[in-house]
Every structure is written in structure tokens, then in C-alpha cells.
Design an enzyme around this catalytic site. Sequence first.
Site, PDB file in Angstrom:
ATOM      1  N   HIS A 112       0.854  -1.181   0.000  1.00  0.00           N
ATOM      2  CA  HIS A 112       0.000   0.000   0.000  1.00  0.00           C
ATOM      3  C   HIS A 112       0.897   1.240   0.000  1.00  0.00           C
ATOM      4  O   HIS A 112       1.828   1.317   0.803  1.00  0.00           O
ATOM      5  CB  HIS A 112      -0.910   0.010   1.228  1.00  0.00           C
ATOM      6  CG  HIS A 112      -1.847   1.176   1.223  1.00  0.00           C
ATOM      7  ND1 HIS A 112      -2.882   1.287   0.310  1.00  0.00           N
ATOM      8  CD2 HIS A 112      -1.879   2.298   1.971  1.00  0.00           C
ATOM      9  CE1 HIS A 112      -3.517   2.434   0.519  1.00  0.00           C
ATOM     10  NE2 HIS A 112      -2.926   3.060   1.512  1.00  0.00           N
ATOM     11  N   ASP A 148      -6.667  -2.675   3.284  1.00  0.00           N
ATOM     12  CA  ASP A 148      -5.449  -1.953   3.667  1.00  0.00           C
ATOM     13  C   ASP A 148      -5.203  -2.007   5.174  1.00  0.00           C
ATOM     14  O   ASP A 148      -4.717  -1.039   5.780  1.00  0.00           O
ATOM     15  CB  ASP A 148      -5.498  -0.497   3.167  1.00  0.00           C
ATOM     16  CG  ASP A 148      -5.538  -0.413   1.648  1.00  0.00           C
ATOM     17  OD1 ASP A 148      -5.025  -1.334   0.997  1.00  0.00           O
ATOM     18  OD2 ASP A 148      -6.086   0.565   1.120  1.00  0.00           O
TER      19      ASP A 148
HETATM   20  C1  GRF Z   1       1.505   0.925  -6.319  1.00  0.00           C
HETATM   21  O1  GRF Z   1       1.679   2.249  -5.904  1.00  0.00           O
HETATM   22  C2  GRF Z   1       0.981   0.087  -5.208  1.00  0.00           C
HETATM   23  O2  GRF Z   1       1.459   0.472  -3.961  1.00  0.00           O
HETATM   24  C3  GRF Z   1      -0.495   0.347  -5.288  1.00  0.00           C
HETATM   25  O3  GRF Z   1      -0.782   0.429  -6.653  1.00  0.00           O
HETATM   26  C4  GRF Z   1       0.387   0.810  -7.351  1.00  0.00           C
HETATM   27  C5  GRF Z   1       0.667  -0.262  -8.341  1.00  0.00           C
HETATM   28  O4  GRF Z   1       1.745   0.059  -9.158  1.00  0.00           O
HETATM   29  N1  GRF Z   1      -1.223  -0.662  -4.562  1.00  0.00           N
HETATM   30  P1  GRF Z   1       2.431  -1.070 -10.024  1.00  0.00           P
HETATM   31  O5  GRF Z   1       1.332  -1.738 -10.821  1.00  0.00           O
HETATM   32  O6  GRF Z   1       3.116  -2.024  -9.094  1.00  0.00           O
HETATM   33  O7  GRF Z   1       3.400  -0.348 -10.912  1.00  0.00           O
END
Ligand code: GRF
Length: 215
Positions: A112, A148
Site C-alpha cells: 500500500h 489496507d
Molecule cells: C503501487 O503504488 C501500489 O502500492 C499500489 O498500486 C500501485 C501499483 O503500481 N497498490 P504497479 O502496478 O506495481 O506499478
Amino acid sequence: MERKRVAILISGRGSNMAALIDAAANPDYPAEIALVVSNRPDAAGLARAQAAGIATLVIDHRPFGRDRAAFEHALDSELTARQIDLVCLAGFMRLFTAWFVSRWQGRMINIHPALLPAFKGLGTHERALAAGVKLHGASIHFVIPEMDSGPIIVQAAVPVLDDDTPETLAARVLAAEHRIYPLALRWLAEGRLTVVDGRCKVAGAAAHADTLISP
Ligand code: GRF
């Protein structure tokens, strides 16, 4: 040691997925990425996984409509058939029922982009700026039915700078995400994590030094 078989669940870009794939490319890493699943056929991360030679699967949630349980049974069947040990949620934009969470309890973790329990949900970087916090960051936690939430495994903090926009802050947090996710999966795969009264402990003296504050 037998490497744990990991499935990464994505919905989009897949940069955290790529960080895990890169870490697991090292034969000394205690987990192998056996499968990437997306609930969206157009997720950019699918191509990245395929380019790395990882098996991919699309389980589109839309034909299931409101039937979350049916979607989850389809997903669970695939994970079981492929002998998956651990599940990493990486930008996976679906909430799970208590049934699926309990099936994977202690074996499913999420990233998160905030220092939980602050800023659960979406739009974390905008809300961090609006709140005027001086530190922001990312958390890896065990998944429980509440969104979360769940025992925190590791966090990384980054400074919030005066001229930050949601985009510049997001980029700083994302770099931290890519560092802590492979760390948390390593600890989980090595069996070093225990949860007591909602607090996750990491066996091994070096672990706490890895809770990071980065520039
Ligand atoms: C990341 O910021 C993650 O923390 C959130 O969604 C985003 C996903 O980015 N849950 P990616 O697909 O890993 O580039």
C-alpha cells in the site's frame, strides 16, 4: 531450501511485480515467481511478465458481475492447481471476501502506498499532501478482510518536499515500494515472520535495520 512458489496478482502497470521478478531471478532468493494473474486483460504488467518468461493468466472479473465468490473460486482453483504457496498483491484493484482471505491467511501480502494506518484506500499521495505530513511512504502487510489493514511487515518512509506534486511524491514512494516488497517476500518465504496480537515480528537481528527512511 525449496523455493516457495509465488503468484503475483496485478491489475495494471506491474512495476512492483517487476521488482519481485527481478529479485527472484537471483537463484539465492527463497521464492520463485510461478505465475502472474491479472483481472484486467489490458494490464501492461502482463507483457512485462511474459517478457521475463513468467506464466501469465487473465481472470477477467467482469463476466462474474457482482458474484465476487465465483471470481474468487476461479482464482483459487488456478492457484491451487499450480501449487502456489504464497500470493503477492501488487496493484491488484479488487477486494476479497472473507472466504478467500481465510483460504490464504498468513500466505497473502499486499503493498500500500502510504504509511499505514494512515491514508488507506485510493489517492494516498494527494491526501498526504493535503494533510501536510512531512513523512509519507509505503507499507507491506498481511491481507485481512478489512481493506489496507492487517499486520504490517515492513514500511519505508520518504520525505515530503515543499514543492512536491502528487506525481513527484508518488515517484519517490514507488522507488521505496520496489525496495521493500522483495524484502518482505524474502522474509515470508524464509518463514521468518510471526504475528502476535496483530504485530508482525521478523526473526533475525538485521530485520529492523531494513525499516527504511530514504531520501
Ligand atoms: C503501487 O503504488 C501500489 O502500492 C499500489 O498500486 C500501485 C501499483 O503500481 N497498490 P504497479 O502496478 O506495481 O506499478
